[in-house]
Design a protein around this motif. Structure first.
Motif, PDB file in Angstrom:
ATOM      1  N   TYR A 277       0.824  -1.209   0.000  1.00  0.00           N
ATOM      2  CA  TYR A 277       0.000   0.000   0.000  1.00  0.00           C
ATOM      3  C   TYR A 277       0.853   1.252   0.000  1.00  0.00           C
ATOM      4  O   TYR A 277       0.417   2.298   0.473  1.00  0.00           O
TER       5      TYR A 277
ATOM      6  N   THR B 110     -16.731  -1.210   1.248  1.00  0.00           N
ATOM      7  CA  THR B 110     -15.585  -0.318   1.450  1.00  0.00           C
ATOM      8  C   THR B 110     -15.391  -0.010   2.931  1.00  0.00           C
ATOM      9  O   THR B 110     -14.258   0.019   3.429  1.00  0.00           O
ATOM     10  N   VAL B 111     -16.499   0.203   3.635  1.00  0.00           N
ATOM     11  CA  VAL B 111     -16.407   0.460   5.068  1.00  0.00           C
ATOM     12  C   VAL B 111     -15.750  -0.723   5.781  1.00  0.00           C
ATOM     13  O   VAL B 111     -14.848  -0.545   6.613  1.00  0.00           O
TER      14      VAL B 111
ATOM     15  N   PHE C  37     -13.793  -3.017   4.469  1.00  0.00           N
ATOM     16  CA  PHE C  37     -12.396  -3.110   4.056  1.00  0.00           C
ATOM     17  C   PHE C  37     -11.549  -2.079   4.791  1.00  0.00           C
ATOM     18  O   PHE C  37     -10.494  -2.390   5.358  1.00  0.00           O
ATOM     19  N   VAL C  38     -12.025  -0.857   4.789  1.00  0.00           N
ATOM     20  CA  VAL C  38     -11.315   0.241   5.451  1.00  0.00           C
ATOM     21  C   VAL C  38     -11.058  -0.095   6.924  1.00  0.00           C
ATOM     22  O   VAL C  38      -9.942   0.071   7.434  1.00  0.00           O
ATOM     23  N   SER C  39     -12.082  -0.583   7.587  1.00  0.00           N
ATOM     24  CA  SER C  39     -11.959  -0.845   9.023  1.00  0.00           C
ATOM     25  C   SER C  39     -10.969  -1.975   9.281  1.00  0.00           C
ATOM     26  O   SER C  39     -10.125  -1.885  10.178  1.00  0.00           O
TER      27      SER C  39
ATOM     28  N   HIS D  23      -8.663  -2.955   7.291  1.00  0.00           N
ATOM     29  CA  HIS D  23      -7.323  -2.502   6.896  1.00  0.00           C
ATOM     30  C   HIS D  23      -6.682  -1.720   8.038  1.00  0.00           C
ATOM     31  O   HIS D  23      -5.482  -1.866   8.303  1.00  0.00           O
ATOM     32  N   GLY D  24      -7.472  -0.908   8.700  1.00  0.00           N
ATOM     33  CA  GLY D  24      -6.935  -0.194   9.858  1.00  0.00           C
ATOM     34  C   GLY D  24      -6.436  -1.162  10.911  1.00  0.00           C
ATOM     35  O   GLY D  24      -5.338  -0.998  11.455  1.00  0.00           O
ATOM     36  N   ALA D  25      -7.231  -2.186  11.190  1.00  0.00           N
ATOM     37  CA  ALA D  25      -6.806  -3.182  12.165  1.00  0.00           C
ATOM     38  C   ALA D  25      -5.529  -3.873  11.706  1.00  0.00           C
ATOM     39  O   ALA D  25      -4.592  -4.085  12.490  1.00  0.00           O
TER      40      ALA D  25
ATOM     41  N   VAL E   8      -3.161  -2.780   9.590  1.00  0.00           N
ATOM     42  CA  VAL E   8      -2.022  -1.869   9.625  1.00  0.00           C
ATOM     43  C   VAL E   8      -1.532  -1.659  11.054  1.00  0.00           C
ATOM     44  O   VAL E   8      -0.330  -1.719  11.330  1.00  0.00           O
ATOM     45  N   LEU E   9      -2.452  -1.423  11.958  1.00  0.00           N
ATOM     46  CA  LEU E   9      -2.048  -1.137  13.332  1.00  0.00           C
ATOM     47  C   LEU E   9      -1.510  -2.385  14.018  1.00  0.00           C
ATOM     48  O   LEU E   9      -0.536  -2.323  14.771  1.00  0.00           O
TER      49      LEU E   9
ATOM     50  N   VAL F 258      -9.352   2.215  15.191  1.00  0.00           N
ATOM     51  CA  VAL F 258      -8.834   1.334  14.152  1.00  0.00           C
ATOM     52  C   VAL F 258      -9.539   1.585  12.823  1.00  0.00           C
ATOM     53  O   VAL F 258      -8.900   1.724  11.773  1.00  0.00           O
ATOM     54  N   SER F 259     -10.841   1.675  12.864  1.00  0.00           N
ATOM     55  CA  SER F 259     -11.615   1.835  11.637  1.00  0.00           C
ATOM     56  C   SER F 259     -11.325   3.178  10.980  1.00  0.00           C
ATOM     57  O   SER F 259     -11.132   3.261   9.762  1.00  0.00           O
TER      58      SER F 259
ATOM     59  N   HIS G 133      -8.728   4.985  11.453  1.00  0.00           N
ATOM     60  CA  HIS G 133      -7.329   4.994  11.013  1.00  0.00           C
ATOM     61  C   HIS G 133      -7.218   4.341   9.629  1.00  0.00           C
ATOM     62  O   HIS G 133      -6.485   4.827   8.765  1.00  0.00           O
ATOM     63  N   GLY G 134      -7.946   3.280   9.434  1.00  0.00           N
ATOM     64  CA  GLY G 134      -7.950   2.658   8.122  1.00  0.00           C
ATOM     65  C   GLY G 134      -8.431   3.622   7.056  1.00  0.00           C
ATOM     66  O   GLY G 134      -7.827   3.739   5.985  1.00  0.00           O
TER      67      GLY G 134
ATOM     68  N   LEU H 258      -5.981   4.961   4.028  1.00  0.00           N
ATOM     69  CA  LEU H 258      -6.323   4.687   2.640  1.00  0.00           C
ATOM     70  C   LEU H 258      -6.657   5.973   1.892  1.00  0.00           C
ATOM     71  O   LEU H 258      -6.301   6.132   0.717  1.00  0.00           O
TER      72      LEU H 258
ATOM     73  N   HIS I 188      -6.164   5.565  -2.084  1.00  0.00           N
ATOM     74  CA  HIS I 188      -6.607   4.224  -2.445  1.00  0.00           C
ATOM     75  C   HIS I 188      -8.121   4.117  -2.449  1.00  0.00           C
ATOM     76  O   HIS I 188      -8.668   3.016  -2.489  1.00  0.00           O
TER      77      HIS I 188
ATOM     78  N   THR J 169     -18.640   5.129   7.493  1.00  0.00           N
ATOM     79  CA  THR J 169     -17.937   4.399   8.549  1.00  0.00           C
ATOM     80  C   THR J 169     -18.469   4.774   9.928  1.00  0.00           C
ATOM     81  O   THR J 169     -18.800   3.898  10.744  1.00  0.00           O
TER      82      THR J 169
END
Lengths: 204, 204
Positions: free
Chosen positions: A109, A155-156, A158-160, A162-164, A166-167, B159-160, B162-163, B167, B172, B185
């Motif tokens: 990413y 997307t929501v 995925f975004v959430s 993805h945050g988990a 990454v962190l 977390v969410s 932050h994602g 992105l 992205h 979100t």
DNA sequence: CCTACTTTGTTGTCAATGACTACTTTCATT
DNA sequence: AATGAAAGTAGTCATTGACAACAAAGTAGG
């Protein structure tokens, strides 16, 4: 001593394989074309024949990462469990991949890839969202989830996650285990999608 | 031509300020101590007196980033709106900060900082979660949100978002606007926290 | 005022790196 | 076999981060 053959034969693969190991040890910044060349017993100029420059190697690495990741979450989505458990399982697969290959995730990413490779990279990276969207549509058809644009909801999710990912990969979640976070996140998301959303727009 | 005084006087501040601009133009990798020195009309060895090495400067940059971000989301949380709108506003402030300073965000969460600076960095970075937790407790007390461990719920929200921030900052999320993502979100999270969670553990 | 001492900045140097070029060896195809 | 493309080698260059030796400027205490 047997003499090294002049042609390595599989230099491209060897470089990628070594880079995938190396990156988790020394980070992207620590990657060195010359060091990789030494690692595979080849002259310092040889990699250039397979990767125009350092970024090109990194791009190839990112693509390999997406392909590995896609296969993992695809597996998770094809289990025999009920829908909601599969949803949790996909999230878990994603985050576990991230924790297992943190540096690779960063590269995937990183958003400074060569324009050429961007298209393939992007489409490969979007497969995760499509998979999530399919599960959400399935849930809506079964009446388990409330109506709502599946594209945005996917997307929501995925975004959430993805945050988990990454962190967790960056070890920024000390207090709780990865499992707890993924469970809590998927639970909350699922509950929200099941309840349906009465949007409260924010007007500053 | 007036002669440059031998002592710059505010070299540390000048280097940090220039680095904060530079990083968004050329990325972290593009940062060069020598170039920064040239930019502020100082010899290439001078920065070493203020930053032991390149990473030390990056650490200082990260800390400054967290302080800026904290002030922004703190402002958003202190508006006169109702709780739920403030929640959305905080999320929006976070993501907007990320979009405005993408490279800085990367540095802030880069997780390769010097051990010394890690402690201060971590505690400064955690202020966002504490703020979210306070809002969730407030919502639970008002009966607007279901019961549940506020610590975990706050982490889920962080977390969410932050994602979304990561992105969005990395461009992205082409399909949808930043506003749409943050709205969707926060709406989903809020709905999930309002409905409460009947945990469905995932057992592989 | 003046003499030590510390901080800040300068200059020179070193090894490592990414990128480039010219050259050589190997291989595939005819 | 001949030949041309592909793969690897060797040498070079500018740039970089780090380090050391030195100079200048501020800051005491007497």
């Amino acid at each position: 001593m047997t003499q090294q053959p002049y042609h390595h034969g599989k230099l491209r693969e060897a470089l990628l394989a070594r880079a995938m190991e190396s990156i988790e040890e020394v980070g992207v910044d620590g990657l060195s074309l010359r060091q990789l060349a030494r690692d595979v017993n080849v002259s310092h100029g040889a990699p250039a024949k397979h990767f125009r420059d350092k970024q090109a190697l990194i791009d190839a690495l990112a693509l390999a990462g997406f392909e590995l990741m896609n296969s993992l979450i695809r597996n998770a989505s094809q289990s025999n469990l009920e829908l909601r458990s599969r949803f949790v399982g996909v999230g878990k697969a994603y985050v576990e991949f991230a924790v297992a290959h943190p540096a690779l995730l960063t590269v995937m990413y990183s958003s400074k890839h060569h324009p050429d490779s961007s298209a393939e990279l992007r489409s490969t990276g979007e497969q995760g969202i499509h998979l999530a969207q399919a599960m959400i549509v399935e849930g809506q058809k079964a009446g388990e989830l409330a109506e709502g644009d599946p594209g945005i909801l996917a997307t929501v999710c995925f975004v959430s996650l993805h945050g988990a990912a990454v962190l967790a990969a960056g070890k920024h979640l000390d207090g709780t285990t990865v499992d707890d976070i993924v469970n809590a996140t998927t639970d909350t998301l699922w509950a929200g999608m099941a309840a349906g959303v009465r949007a409260a727009q924010f007007t500053p």
